[in-house]
Design a protein around this motif. Structure first.
Motif, short mmCIF file in Angstrom:
data_model
loop_
_atom_site.label_atom_id
_atom_site.label_comp_id
_atom_site.label_asym_id
_atom_site.label_seq_id
_atom_site.Cartn_x
_atom_site.Cartn_y
_atom_site.Cartn_z
N UNK A 25 25.13 -21.32 60.07
CA UNK A 25 24.91 -22.76 59.73
C UNK A 25 24.83 -23.03 58.03
N UNK A 26 25.08 -24.38 58.01
CA UNK A 26 25.01 -24.80 56.69
C UNK A 26 23.54 -24.68 56.24
N UNK A 155 28.01 -21.26 40.68
CA UNK A 155 27.59 -22.47 40.88
C UNK A 155 28.23 -23.32 40.25
N UNK A 156 29.10 -23.08 39.19
CA UNK A 156 29.67 -24.02 38.63
C UNK A 156 30.50 -25.20 39.05
N UNK A 157 31.12 -24.87 40.02
CA UNK A 157 31.99 -25.86 40.78
C UNK A 157 31.35 -26.31 41.88
N UNK A 158 29.91 -25.91 42.10
CA UNK A 158 29.23 -26.86 43.26
C UNK A 158 29.86 -26.14 44.60
N UNK A 159 30.05 -24.85 44.98
CA UNK A 159 30.66 -24.37 46.05
C UNK A 159 29.61 -24.68 47.19
N UNK A 160 30.28 -24.79 48.42
CA UNK A 160 29.32 -24.83 49.56
C UNK A 160 28.82 -23.53 50.07
N UNK A 187 18.98 -22.57 47.12
CA UNK A 187 19.29 -23.24 48.28
C UNK A 187 18.47 -24.59 48.51
N UNK A 188 17.52 -24.69 47.84
CA UNK A 188 16.58 -25.76 48.13
C UNK A 188 17.11 -26.93 47.14
N UNK A 189 17.42 -26.67 46.03
CA UNK A 189 17.90 -27.50 45.05
C UNK A 189 19.31 -27.94 45.46
N UNK A 190 20.25 -27.08 45.60
CA UNK A 190 21.68 -27.33 45.64
C UNK A 190 22.23 -27.43 47.12
N UNK A 191 21.50 -26.87 48.23
CA UNK A 191 21.96 -26.84 49.40
C UNK A 191 22.93 -25.82 49.95
#
Length: 219
Positions: A25-26, A155-160, A187-191
Motif C-alpha cells: 500500500x501507499x 529523495x531528490x526527485x521526490x519519488x513515490x 515517511x511521515x514528512x514526505x509520504x
C-alpha cells in the motif's frame, strides 16, 4: 500502490523467483526478510525496474497504477528516475563529487532545473543534519553521514517509492538505529513508500509489515 503477480525469474537453469505475488500500500514501510539466496535482492531489482521478470509467464507488475510490463527501455528508465529512489548498503557515492553534488545527480539526469535542484538538495541535507557537510567529499564523511547523503540522493526527485537493500548492513549499531528511525520520519514528512531488504531483525520488527521470503516465494 505496488502490485506484482506471478513473478518468475531464472538465472540460467536456476529459478530464483517462483510465481511470487506482492501487494504494498501507499505509505507503507515494508521489510523483506529471509535467508540468503531466497531471492530478496532479485525481487527488489525487479520492483526497481533494474531487471525484468520472465516475459514468457503471464505476470503483472505495476507501480502507481502504471503497468511496467510492456513499456520500452527508455520509458522504463524515465519512470525509474522519476518514481523510484534507491539506497544501497555501500552508499555508492561518487568519490570525486561533494555531498551536495552527489545528491543532485539523479535530478540532473532527469534534466531538472539546476538552481531548483540545488535548493532542494540543500533542504534535504539540512533535514538530515548535514547542512555543515555539503561541500565535503565522501572520504571526509563518516559511514553514517555517507548513508544519509545516499538517502538524500534517493529523495531528490521526490519519488513515490524508496527501495533499500541492506541499508544499515555496513553501519555501526548506533548509526543503524539512527537510520532506521530516519525512515519513519521521512515517511511521515514526505509520504513515500519504503521497501527494505534486510537481515536486521530490529529494523524488520519496526516496520509496518514484514514479508518473509523462502525459496523464491513470500510465505
Amino acid at each position: 500502490m505496488i502490485v506484482g503477480k506471478n513473478i518468475h525469474k531464472y538465472f540460467g537453469d536456476i529459478q530464483v523467483l517462483k510465481g511470487l505475488d506482492l501487494h504494498i500500500k501507499r505509505g507503507e514501510i515494508v521489510a523483506i526478510v529471509g535467508p540468503s539466496g531466497a531471492g530478496k535482492t532479485t525481487l527488489l531489482q525487479i520492483l526497481g525496474t533494474l531487471d525484468k521478470p520472465l516475459k514468457e509467464k503471464d505476470y503483472e507488475l505495476s507501480i502507481n497504477n502504471i503497468s511496467l510490463k510492456n513499456i520500452s527501455d527508455k520509458e522504463l528508465s524515465e519512470f525509474r528516475n522519476n518514481h523510484i529512489g534507491f539506497i544501497f548498503q555501500f552508499h555508492q557515492l561518487l568519490p570525486e563529487f561533494t555531498a551536495l553534488e552527489n545528491v543532485c545527480i539523479p535530478a540532473y539526469i532527469g534534466k531538472k532545473n539546476k538552481k531548483e535542484t540545488e535548493i532542494r538538495a540543500k533542504e534535504l541535507l539540512e533535514f538530515l543534519g548535514l547542512s555543515h557537510r555539503i561541500d565535503h567529499k565522501p572520504n571526509e564523511l563518516s559511514g553514517g553521514e555517507q548513508q544519509r547523503v545516499a538517502v538524500a540522493r534517493a529523495l531528490i526527485n521526490n519519488p513515490s517509492v524508496i527501495l533499500a537493500d541492506e541499508p544499515s548492513g555496513n553501519l555501526d549499531s548506533e548509526s543503524a538505529k539512527n537510520l532506521h528511525e530516519l525512515f519513519f520520519k521521512l515517511r511521515d514528512k514526505f509520504g513515500q513508500t519504503f521497501i527494505l531488504v534486510t537481515h536486521n531483525e530490529e529494523l524488520a520488527e519496526m516496520t509496518d509489515r514484514k514479508l518473509t521470503m523462502i525459496d523464491g516465494k513470500i510465505v
